[in-house]
Write a protein that holds these residues in place. Sequence first.
Motif, PDB file in Angstrom:
ATOM      1  N   PRO A 194      -1.721  -4.255   5.218  1.00  0.00           N
ATOM      2  CA  PRO A 194      -0.260  -4.381   5.144  1.00  0.00           C
ATOM      3  C   PRO A 194       0.209  -5.255   3.986  1.00  0.00           C
ATOM      4  O   PRO A 194       1.279  -5.005   3.414  1.00  0.00           O
ATOM      5  N   TYR A 253       0.035  -0.759  11.037  1.00  0.00           N
ATOM      6  CA  TYR A 253      -0.090  -0.446   9.609  1.00  0.00           C
ATOM      7  C   TYR A 253       0.040   1.055   9.382  1.00  0.00           C
ATOM      8  O   TYR A 253       0.783   1.506   8.504  1.00  0.00           O
ATOM      9  N   ALA A 294       0.290  -2.973   1.083  1.00  0.00           N
ATOM     10  CA  ALA A 294       1.406  -2.028   1.200  1.00  0.00           C
ATOM     11  C   ALA A 294       2.729  -2.675   0.804  1.00  0.00           C
ATOM     12  O   ALA A 294       3.623  -2.003   0.272  1.00  0.00           O
ATOM     13  N   SER A 301       2.283  -5.317  11.769  1.00  0.00           N
ATOM     14  CA  SER A 301       0.846  -5.269  11.521  1.00  0.00           C
ATOM     15  C   SER A 301       0.328  -6.638  11.096  1.00  0.00           C
ATOM     16  O   SER A 301      -0.699  -7.119  11.601  1.00  0.00           O
ATOM     17  N   GLY A 305       3.453   2.352   9.555  1.00  0.00           N
ATOM     18  CA  GLY A 305       4.375   1.872   8.529  1.00  0.00           C
ATOM     19  C   GLY A 305       5.133   0.626   8.928  1.00  0.00           C
ATOM     20  O   GLY A 305       6.044   0.193   8.220  1.00  0.00           O
ATOM     21  N   SER A 306       4.747   0.024  10.046  1.00  0.00           N
ATOM     22  CA  SER A 306       5.393  -1.219  10.508  1.00  0.00           C
ATOM     23  C   SER A 306       4.569  -2.397   9.984  1.00  0.00           C
ATOM     24  O   SER A 306       3.795  -3.027  10.721  1.00  0.00           O
ATOM     25  N   PHE A 307       4.734  -2.678   8.710  1.00  0.00           N
ATOM     26  CA  PHE A 307       3.832  -3.607   8.034  1.00  0.00           C
ATOM     27  C   PHE A 307       3.977  -5.054   8.507  1.00  0.00           C
ATOM     28  O   PHE A 307       2.980  -5.771   8.628  1.00  0.00           O
TER      29      PHE A 307
END
Length: 209
Positions: free
Chosen positions: A105, A73, A108, A81, A76-78
């Motif tokens: 996530p 998370y 996001a 995550s 930025g790798s949702f």
Amino acid sequence: MGTLGKTIVIGIFTFFGTSYIFAQQNFTELHDAFRKSYTLEGNGDFQLAINELKTVYQEDTYEINLRLGWLNYMAGSFNESIAFYQKSMELMPYADEPKFGYIFPLTALGRWDEVIAVYNQILENSPHNTKAMYYLGTIYYNRLQYDKAITYFKQIVDLYPFDYDGLLIYAWTKLKLGNKKEAKDLFQKVLLNKPKDASATDGLALASS
């Protein structure tokens, strides 16, 4: 003791002794990987922290999956995550902890209906979880669905009558619904908690007009 008996005893000792050593080695490796991951996270090197934990990754280990959910998370790798948090929830289905993590996530990615569903799951498991109440109510508040939001804020104030956050959002929701007298009373309570609070001061002025 006969030869067979000695062999069995030695075999048992060797088995448990080896298991103990492997367990110790496994913990040492895990501990080292977690320690390094926290250091790397503190430096903002989220991907390196992820890579460090993946060297000791075990699919059936709750703590690793939970930590990888958080680190992905932060990186930025949702979607990654989400996958790790889902695995954490499978491993500990009654725990609230991974559900709160899972929400990061989802939020996001703007998947708000799923966020609402997760908060409802938390409240089914922990009916008095005021954190879930607050954030679920806030979603409805931001959607201008004040009639839904207020039910959650009222529960918070019923449980914690002098809680700053609960009182403040409850007061604003009452004001949005046109209940000026009740809103005024609530804003005054907020100001007893935080006498210089700007939001409560503004709200009180509106409720008194």
